[in-house]
Design a protein around this motif. Structure first.
Motif, PDB file in Angstrom:
ATOM      1  N   PRO A 172       0.848  -1.202   0.000  1.00 40.06           N
ATOM      2  CA  PRO A 172       0.000   0.000   0.000  1.00 40.06           C
ATOM      3  C   PRO A 172       0.879   1.246   0.000  1.00 40.06           C
ATOM      4  N   ASP A 173       0.302   2.349  -0.471  1.00 40.27           N
ATOM      5  CA  ASP A 173       1.052   3.597  -0.448  1.00 40.27           C
ATOM      6  C   ASP A 173       1.376   3.976   1.002  1.00 40.27           C
ATOM      7  N   LEU A 174       2.479   4.665   1.172  1.00 42.43           N
ATOM      8  CA  LEU A 174       2.912   5.100   2.501  1.00 42.43           C
ATOM      9  C   LEU A 174       2.560   6.571   2.689  1.00 42.43           C
ATOM     10  N   LYS A 175       2.036   6.887   3.881  1.00 43.76           N
ATOM     11  CA  LYS A 175       1.785   8.284   4.215  1.00 43.76           C
ATOM     12  C   LYS A 175       2.983   8.805   5.016  1.00 43.76           C
ATOM     13  N   ILE A 176       3.750   9.663   4.363  1.00 40.45           N
ATOM     14  CA  ILE A 176       4.967  10.191   4.988  1.00 40.45           C
ATOM     15  C   ILE A 176       4.909  11.710   4.950  1.00 40.45           C
ATOM     16  N   ASN A 177       4.958  12.310   6.113  1.00 41.48           N
ATOM     17  CA  ASN A 177       4.935  13.774   6.217  1.00 41.48           C
ATOM     18  C   ASN A 177       3.749  14.368   5.463  1.00 41.48           C
ATOM     19  N   ASP A 178       2.587  13.737   5.647  1.00 42.04           N
ATOM     20  CA  ASP A 178       1.312  14.211   5.089  1.00 42.04           C
ATOM     21  C   ASP A 178       1.229  14.093   3.566  1.00 42.04           C
ATOM     22  N   ALA A 179       2.122  13.348   2.948  1.00 40.20           N
ATOM     23  CA  ALA A 179       2.037  13.102   1.507  1.00 40.20           C
ATOM     24  C   ALA A 179       2.044  11.589   1.266  1.00 40.20           C
ATOM     25  N   MET A 180       1.334  11.150   0.237  1.00 39.59           N
ATOM     26  CA  MET A 180       1.287   9.728  -0.084  1.00 39.59           C
ATOM     27  C   MET A 180       2.434   9.384  -1.037  1.00 39.59           C
ATOM     28  N   HIS A 181       3.086   8.258  -0.754  1.00 35.46           N
ATOM     29  CA  HIS A 181       4.221   7.813  -1.572  1.00 35.46           C
ATOM     30  C   HIS A 181       3.970   6.383  -2.023  1.00 35.46           C
ATOM     31  N   HIS A 182       4.042   6.159  -3.325  1.00 34.21           N
ATOM     32  CA  HIS A 182       3.976   4.789  -3.828  1.00 34.21           C
ATOM     33  C   HIS A 182       5.402   4.267  -3.961  1.00 34.21           C
ATOM     34  N   VAL A 224      14.713  -1.105  11.820  1.00 31.34           N
ATOM     35  CA  VAL A 224      14.238  -2.470  12.029  1.00 31.34           C
ATOM     36  C   VAL A 224      12.724  -2.578  11.799  1.00 31.34           C
ATOM     37  N   LEU A 225      12.135  -1.563  11.188  1.00 32.79           N
ATOM     38  CA  LEU A 225      10.691  -1.568  10.966  1.00 32.79           C
ATOM     39  C   LEU A 225      10.401  -1.967   9.512  1.00 32.79           C
ATOM     40  N   PRO A 226       9.889  -3.188   9.284  1.00 32.66           N
ATOM     41  CA  PRO A 226       9.583  -3.576   7.900  1.00 32.66           C
ATOM     42  C   PRO A 226       8.522  -2.657   7.318  1.00 32.66           C
ATOM     43  N   VAL A 227       8.773  -2.181   6.137  1.00 35.33           N
ATOM     44  CA  VAL A 227       7.866  -1.194   5.563  1.00 35.33           C
ATOM     45  C   VAL A 227       6.477  -1.794   5.339  1.00 35.33           C
ATOM     46  N   GLY A 228       6.435  -3.106   5.147  1.00 43.05           N
ATOM     47  CA  GLY A 228       5.150  -3.756   4.931  1.00 43.05           C
ATOM     48  C   GLY A 228       4.281  -3.811   6.172  1.00 43.05           C
ATOM     49  N   SER A 229       4.835  -3.507   7.337  1.00 42.93           N
ATOM     50  CA  SER A 229       4.062  -3.552   8.579  1.00 42.93           C
ATOM     51  C   SER A 229       3.411  -2.219   8.916  1.00 42.93           C
ATOM     52  N   ILE A 230       3.668  -1.196   8.129  1.00 43.27           N
ATOM     53  CA  ILE A 230       3.217   0.153   8.490  1.00 43.27           C
ATOM     54  C   ILE A 230       1.739   0.374   8.195  1.00 43.27           C
ATOM     55  N   GLY A 231       1.261  -0.182   7.104  1.00 38.80           N
ATOM     56  CA  GLY A 231      -0.153  -0.030   6.758  1.00 38.80           C
ATOM     57  C   GLY A 231      -0.532   1.417   6.547  1.00 38.80           C
ATOM     58  N   THR A 232      -1.630   1.829   7.186  1.00 39.31           N
ATOM     59  CA  THR A 232      -2.133   3.196   6.990  1.00 39.31           C
ATOM     60  C   THR A 232      -1.588   4.180   8.023  1.00 39.31           C
ATOM     61  N   ARG A 233      -0.731   3.718   8.897  1.00 38.02           N
ATOM     62  CA  ARG A 233      -0.210   4.626   9.932  1.00 38.02           C
ATOM     63  C   ARG A 233       0.667   5.719   9.311  1.00 38.02           C
ATOM     64  N   ALA A 234       0.631   6.890   9.929  1.00 43.48           N
ATOM     65  CA  ALA A 234       1.346   8.048   9.378  1.00 43.48           C
ATOM     66  C   ALA A 234       2.785   8.074   9.871  1.00 43.48           C
ATOM     67  N   VAL A 235       3.703   8.228   8.923  1.00 47.11           N
ATOM     68  CA  VAL A 235       5.128   8.366   9.245  1.00 47.11           C
ATOM     69  C   VAL A 235       5.467   9.856   9.250  1.00 47.11           C
ATOM     70  N   THR A 236       6.164  10.291  10.290  1.00 46.35           N
ATOM     71  CA  THR A 236       6.713  11.654  10.314  1.00 46.35           C
ATOM     72  C   THR A 236       8.218  11.550  10.478  1.00 46.35           C
ATOM     73  N   THR A 237       8.933  12.308   9.677  1.00 43.13           N
ATOM     74  CA  THR A 237      10.398  12.292   9.747  1.00 43.13           C
ATOM     75  C   THR A 237      10.913  13.659  10.186  1.00 43.13           C
ATOM     76  N   ILE A 238      12.211  13.715  10.377  1.00 39.61           N
ATOM     77  CA  ILE A 238      12.846  14.973  10.797  1.00 39.61           C
ATOM     78  C   ILE A 238      12.550  16.105   9.811  1.00 39.61           C
TER      79      ILE A 238
END
Ligand code: FES
Ligand code: FES
Length: 165
Positions: free
Chosen positions: A2-12, A59-73
């Motif tokens: 699934p697409d990743l939500k990173i810093n309020d933007a969707m990434h395929h 150590v976080l497999p990207v496939g385990s993130i699902g719809t949760r929002a990622v925020t980076t520095i």
């Protein structure tokens, strides 16, 4: 994937689900603010937020993130706690070589977001997984306290989003 939500933007991203998030951030998407230190969840350099909680992206497999929002520095300054942490870091001149500092800031921002007036014990507990070879721990502690005070002094931010411990 699934697409990743990173810093309020969707990434395929077309990557294996077992690939650690850190690799996706740095090598696939090109967000290099999050650092590689140990690769085994021991140093904290790779810390990002997952739905506001600090996690070790190495150590976080990207496939385990699902719809949760990622925020980076790269985006932590958009939050009241992150903005206050960044200001305090500059005011107190926390940084020495800088390598650990994006991870330190991410852990510190989560703490200030969740605890209104962190004690030394709160800070030690929240920051114990973030290692600094330059020994900036005393300045980190002072900056967290300054940032927490700053956030508490902001009525809108504190009442809207900061816990009341
Ligand atoms: S690189 Fe992830 S904890 Fe060290
Ligand atoms: S500032 Fe150099 S490792 Fe932390």
């Amino acid at each position: 994937m699934p697409d990743l939500k990173i810093n309020d933007a969707m990434h395929h991203v077309d990557v294996p689900p077992e690939m650690p998030l850190l690799w996706v951030l740095r090598d696939v998407i090109g967000m290099t603010g999050t650092k590689f230190g140990c690769g085994i969840a021991q140093c904290g350099a790779c810390t990002v937020h997952l739905d506001g909680e600090p996690v070790r992206s190495c150590v976080l497999p990207v496939g385990s993130i699902g719809t949760r929002a990622v925020t980076t520095i790269e985006a932590i300054g958009a939050t009241p706690a992150g903005r206050a942490i960044q200001k305090a870091w500059l005011d107190i001149e926390v940084v020495q070589c800088g390598y650990c500092q994006s991870g330190q800031i991410m852990s510190a921002a989560a703490l200030v977001q969740q605890v209104r007036a962190p004690t030394d014990r709160d800070i030690d507990a929240a920051m114990s997984g973030n290692i600094c070879r330059c020994g900036t721990y005393v300045r980190i502690r002072a900056a967290i306290k300054q940032a927490a005070q700053h956030v508490a002094d902001q009525p809108q931010a504190s009442s809207a989003s900061i816990a009341t411990r």
